[in-house]
Design a protein around this motif. Structure first.
Motif, PDB file in Angstrom:
ATOM      1  N   VAL A 163      -3.687  -0.141  -8.604  1.00 58.39           N
ATOM      2  CA  VAL A 163      -4.803   0.123  -8.512  1.00 58.39           C
ATOM      3  C   VAL A 163      -5.120   1.885  -7.548  1.00 58.39           C
ATOM      4  CG1 VAL A 163      -7.345  -0.375  -7.449  1.00 58.39           C
ATOM      5  CG2 VAL A 163      -5.823  -2.152  -8.259  1.00 58.39           C
ATOM      6  N   PRO A 164      -5.628   2.580  -7.851  1.00 61.31           N
ATOM      7  CA  PRO A 164      -5.797   3.699  -6.961  1.00 61.31           C
ATOM      8  C   PRO A 164      -7.203   3.318  -6.112  1.00 61.31           C
ATOM      9  CG  PRO A 164      -5.831   4.418  -9.888  1.00 61.31           C
ATOM     10  CD  PRO A 164      -5.274   2.855  -8.940  1.00 61.31           C
ATOM     11  N   GLU A 165      -6.839   3.941  -4.533  1.00 62.16           N
ATOM     12  CA  GLU A 165      -6.766   3.092  -3.336  1.00 62.16           C
ATOM     13  C   GLU A 165      -8.750   3.515  -3.577  1.00 62.16           C
ATOM     14  OE1 GLU A 165      -7.453   4.824   0.333  1.00 62.16           O
ATOM     15  OE2 GLU A 165      -6.605   6.615  -0.140  1.00 62.16           O
ATOM     16  N   ASP A 166      -9.489   4.501  -4.414  1.00 62.93           N
ATOM     17  CA  ASP A 166     -10.803   4.716  -4.380  1.00 62.93           C
ATOM     18  C   ASP A 166     -11.103   3.903  -5.236  1.00 62.93           C
ATOM     19  OD1 ASP A 166     -10.497   6.220  -2.507  1.00 62.93           O
ATOM     20  OD2 ASP A 166     -10.592   8.446  -4.180  1.00 62.93           O
ATOM     21  N   HIS A 167     -10.802   3.070  -6.227  1.00 63.42           N
ATOM     22  CA  HIS A 167     -11.586   2.710  -7.592  1.00 63.42           C
ATOM     23  C   HIS A 167     -11.081   1.287  -6.669  1.00 63.42           C
ATOM     24  CE1 HIS A 167     -10.516   5.269 -11.390  1.00 63.42           C
ATOM     25  NE2 HIS A 167     -10.289   5.781  -9.733  1.00 63.42           N
ATOM     26  N   ALA A 168     -10.132   0.211  -5.931  1.00 63.51           N
ATOM     27  CA  ALA A 168     -10.888  -1.113  -5.233  1.00 63.51           C
ATOM     28  C   ALA A 168     -11.828  -0.777  -4.431  1.00 63.51           C
ATOM     29  CB  ALA A 168      -8.923  -1.528  -4.808  1.00 63.51           C
ATOM     30  N   ILE A 169     -12.510  -2.158  -4.617  1.00 62.93           N
ATOM     31  CA  ILE A 169     -13.301  -2.688  -4.372  1.00 62.93           C
ATOM     32  C   ILE A 169     -13.672  -3.831  -3.387  1.00 62.93           C
ATOM     33  CG2 ILE A 169     -16.294  -3.033  -4.705  1.00 62.93           C
ATOM     34  CD1 ILE A 169     -16.216  -1.165  -6.749  1.00 62.93           C
ATOM     35  N   VAL A 203       0.557  -1.050   0.263  1.00 65.22           N
ATOM     36  CA  VAL A 203       0.080  -0.211  -0.245  1.00 65.22           C
ATOM     37  C   VAL A 203       1.200   1.161  -0.022  1.00 65.22           C
ATOM     38  CG1 VAL A 203      -1.920  -1.214   0.869  1.00 65.22           C
ATOM     39  CG2 VAL A 203       0.053   0.032   2.170  1.00 65.22           C
ATOM     40  N   GLY A 204      -0.056   1.958  -0.838  1.00 60.68           N
ATOM     41  CA  GLY A 204       1.009   3.324  -0.434  1.00 60.68           C
ATOM     42  C   GLY A 204       0.831   3.773   0.703  1.00 60.68           C
ATOM     43  N   LYS A 205       1.794   5.416   1.591  1.00 62.33           N
ATOM     44  CA  LYS A 205       1.533   5.949   2.068  1.00 62.33           C
ATOM     45  C   LYS A 205       0.596   6.662   2.512  1.00 62.33           C
ATOM     46  CE  LYS A 205       4.788   9.690   1.388  1.00 62.33           C
ATOM     47  NZ  LYS A 205       6.184  10.839   1.822  1.00 62.33           N
ATOM     48  N   ASN A 206      -0.008   7.011   1.422  1.00 60.17           N
ATOM     49  CA  ASN A 206      -1.529   7.493   1.853  1.00 60.17           C
ATOM     50  C   ASN A 206      -2.537   6.848   1.596  1.00 60.17           C
ATOM     51  OD1 ASN A 206       0.005   9.649   2.186  1.00 60.17           O
ATOM     52  ND2 ASN A 206       0.619  10.408  -0.171  1.00 60.17           N
ATOM     53  N   VAL A 207      -2.488   6.218   1.733  1.00 61.28           N
ATOM     54  CA  VAL A 207      -3.463   5.087   1.307  1.00 61.28           C
ATOM     55  C   VAL A 207      -4.097   4.207   3.407  1.00 61.28           C
ATOM     56  CG1 VAL A 207      -4.775   2.392   1.254  1.00 61.28           C
ATOM     57  CG2 VAL A 207      -3.402   3.648  -0.271  1.00 61.28           C
ATOM     58  N   THR A 208      -6.334   5.001   3.438  1.00 54.46           N
ATOM     59  CA  THR A 208      -6.766   4.578   4.751  1.00 54.46           C
ATOM     60  C   THR A 208      -7.509   3.592   4.026  1.00 54.46           C
ATOM     61  OG1 THR A 208      -7.375   6.511   4.045  1.00 54.46           O
ATOM     62  CG2 THR A 208      -5.563   7.095   5.148  1.00 54.46           C
ATOM     63  N   LYS A 209      -7.645   2.993   2.844  1.00 52.66           N
ATOM     64  CA  LYS A 209      -9.211   2.707   3.346  1.00 52.66           C
ATOM     65  C   LYS A 209      -9.539   1.195   2.989  1.00 52.66           C
ATOM     66  CE  LYS A 209     -11.566   6.922   0.755  1.00 52.66           C
ATOM     67  NZ  LYS A 209     -10.716   7.378   0.605  1.00 52.66           N
ATOM     68  N   ASP A 229     -17.165   7.863  -7.490  1.00 51.38           N
ATOM     69  CA  ASP A 229     -16.612   8.241  -6.482  1.00 51.38           C
ATOM     70  C   ASP A 229     -16.303   6.377  -5.751  1.00 51.38           C
ATOM     71  OD1 ASP A 229     -18.419   8.381  -4.863  1.00 51.38           O
ATOM     72  OD2 ASP A 229     -18.893  10.263  -5.198  1.00 51.38           O
ATOM     73  N   TYR A 230     -15.624   6.496  -5.202  1.00 51.48           N
ATOM     74  CA  TYR A 230     -15.289   5.463  -3.680  1.00 51.48           C
ATOM     75  C   TYR A 230     -16.331   5.464  -3.417  1.00 51.48           C
ATOM     76  CZ  TYR A 230     -13.877   2.456   0.569  1.00 51.48           C
ATOM     77  OH  TYR A 230     -13.604   1.714   0.741  1.00 51.48           O
ATOM     78  N   TRP A 231     -17.337   5.738  -2.706  1.00 48.82           N
ATOM     79  CA  TRP A 231     -18.966   5.760  -2.357  1.00 48.82           C
ATOM     80  C   TRP A 231     -19.284   4.951  -2.662  1.00 48.82           C
ATOM     81  CZ3 TRP A 231     -18.115   4.381   1.979  1.00 48.82           C
ATOM     82  CH2 TRP A 231     -16.600   5.183   3.072  1.00 48.82           C
ATOM     83  N   GLU A 232     -19.841   5.973  -4.487  1.00 47.46           N
ATOM     84  CA  GLU A 232     -20.793   5.607  -5.420  1.00 47.46           C
ATOM     85  C   GLU A 232     -20.399   3.650  -5.142  1.00 47.46           C
ATOM     86  OE1 GLU A 232     -23.019   6.224  -7.296  1.00 47.46           O
ATOM     87  OE2 GLU A 232     -23.642   8.028  -6.538  1.00 47.46           O
ATOM     88  N   ARG A 233     -19.418   3.346  -5.419  1.00 50.06           N
ATOM     89  CA  ARG A 233     -19.007   1.894  -6.271  1.00 50.06           C
ATOM     90  C   ARG A 233     -18.804   1.271  -5.180  1.00 50.06           C
ATOM     91  NH1 ARG A 233     -14.560   5.199  -8.105  1.00 50.06           N
ATOM     92  NH2 ARG A 233     -13.686   4.785 -10.416  1.00 50.06           N
ATOM     93  N   ILE A 234     -18.762   1.388  -3.649  1.00 44.21           N
ATOM     94  CA  ILE A 234     -18.750   0.564  -2.946  1.00 44.21           C
ATOM     95  C   ILE A 234     -20.831   0.301  -2.613  1.00 44.21           C
ATOM     96  CG2 ILE A 234     -19.582   0.577   0.065  1.00 44.21           C
ATOM     97  CD1 ILE A 234     -16.867  -0.313  -1.410  1.00 44.21           C
ATOM     98  N   ALA A 235     -21.697   1.564  -2.672  1.00 46.12           N
ATOM     99  CA  ALA A 235     -22.971   1.454  -3.126  1.00 46.12           C
ATOM    100  C   ALA A 235     -23.376   0.414  -3.505  1.00 46.12           C
ATOM    101  CB  ALA A 235     -23.984   2.881  -2.746  1.00 46.12           C
ATOM    102  N   ARG A 236     -23.113   0.998  -4.855  1.00 46.94           N
ATOM    103  CA  ARG A 236     -23.224  -0.228  -5.894  1.00 46.94           C
ATOM    104  C   ARG A 236     -22.623  -1.505  -6.047  1.00 46.94           C
ATOM    105  NH1 ARG A 236     -25.982   3.355  -9.955  1.00 46.94           N
ATOM    106  NH2 ARG A 236     -25.676   4.754  -9.713  1.00 46.94           N
TER     107      ARG A 236
END
Length: 324
Positions: free
Chosen positions: A108-114, A80-86, A271-278
């Motif tokens: 993979v950008p962290e917001d694109h990983a589900i 993981v990159g140093k700024n990854v929190t999710k 965005d990340y939250w759209e990916r998660i909800a869907r």
């Protein structure tokens, strides 16, 4: 495994556009991990028609030398990159819109990983990723069908068509469709469709102005889709797998109160939250057994040429996956 242990990766790549024969399999430099990215060791990679178009040079592909195709897959986070929190190390994730996926490792950008639920099989998730999120958006953002309505799906046995048919059936909608072979017809009927027609047989005249909604991802069938619609019906146009659509006479549509709705998944998966909800909504259909997935055809990544040939032939029923 750590980043230091992997300095070179095996990948499927090409340095010129063309047929499947341009694909090569070999060793390339590993991807560079940025601060907001996770490094995913791939388990399965999804093969889609968009990958065919990219290989031919007729669809956008991220610049790279040599080119690496693929935007969809599933695997485990190994760095993981140093700024990854999710996300965290060891987590299983999938993605549907990250380039250079035809490789052992993908940044993979962290917001694109589900994140994938532990109680869902890896192969199932790999089969439904992009097509499943597409089907979910078509059904719930565009179609918005009510129980007992009657709909028609072109290419009902395709990747999106199979999942869309089952989502609509689970939602209480009556589903009809058309496909090319008896084997594909059998699959669609087993998945809950009321009736499935064969494309090369006469059926159209008996079903004119019959359906509340028609889902068309084929393109060249657009005029036929309009004929199938009831007055005040909706045509959901979402792709051109069979070729460019003909011009539409808007005055005729107006006189019959028929509407054409279009949409691009990427205008909804923002965005990340759209990916998660869907994805969670899609996972519910899988967890309660509403969506059954045809057994995929899995090729080793080194046999990417054969995988591309099969997809272009149109003879596959289920998803085609590549496995590093």
């Amino acid at each position: 495994m750590t980043i230091k242990e992997v300095s070179r990766i095996k990948a499927l790549y090409f340095d010129r556009f063309g047929g499947p024969e341009v694909l090569q399999y070999g060793i390339l430099a590993d991807p560079k991990l940025h601060d907001n990215e996770v490094l995913v060791k791939m388990t399965y990679i999804g093969l889609n028609f968009a990958d065919i178009y990219r290989r031919k040079g007729t669809y956008h592909i991220e610049k790279r030398s040599p080119y690496i195709d693929g935007y969809e897959g599933l695997g485990m986070i190994i760095a993981v990159g140093k700024n990854v929190t999710k996300h965290r190390l060891g987590e299983k994730v999938f993605f549907v819109d990250v380039p250079f996926a035809n490789a052992e490792l993908v940044a993979v950008p962290e917001d694109h990983a589900i994140t994938v639920p532990n109680d869902l099989d890896d192969k199932i998730i790999a089969c439904v990723g992009l097509q499943g999120l597409t089907a979910d958006f078509l059904a719930h953002d565009l179609g918005k069908n009510r129980p007992n309505q009657t709909v028609f799906i072109h290419g009902i046995s395709g990747g999106v068509g199979q999942i869309l048919s089952q989502i609509l059936t689970a939602d209480g909608v009556n589903v009809y469709g058309v496909t090319s072979t008896k084997a594909k017809q059998k699959v669609a009927l087993q998945q809950g469709a009321k009736e499935v027609f064969l494309r090369n047989e006469p059926w159209l005249q008996n079903w004119l102005e019959h359906f509340d909604t028609v889902y068309d991802g084929v393109g060249i069938t657009l005029e036929q889709s309009i004929e199938l619609l009831k007055h005040r019906g909706d045509l959901i146009f979402y792709g051109m797998a069979g070729g460019n659509p003909p011009r539409v006479d808007l005055v005729t549509l107006l006189s019959q109160s028929k509407s054409i709705l279009t949409g691009d998944l990427w205008d909804y998966l923002t965005d990340y939250w759209e990916r998660i909800a869907r994805s969670r909504r899609l996972f519910k259909y899988l967890l309660n057994g509403s969506i059954q997935i045809s057994e995929p055809t899995v090729f080793p990544l080194k046999d990417g040429v054969l995988a591309h040939k099969l997809l272009e032939s149109g003879n596959n029923v289920g998803k085609i996956l590549l496995k590093p």
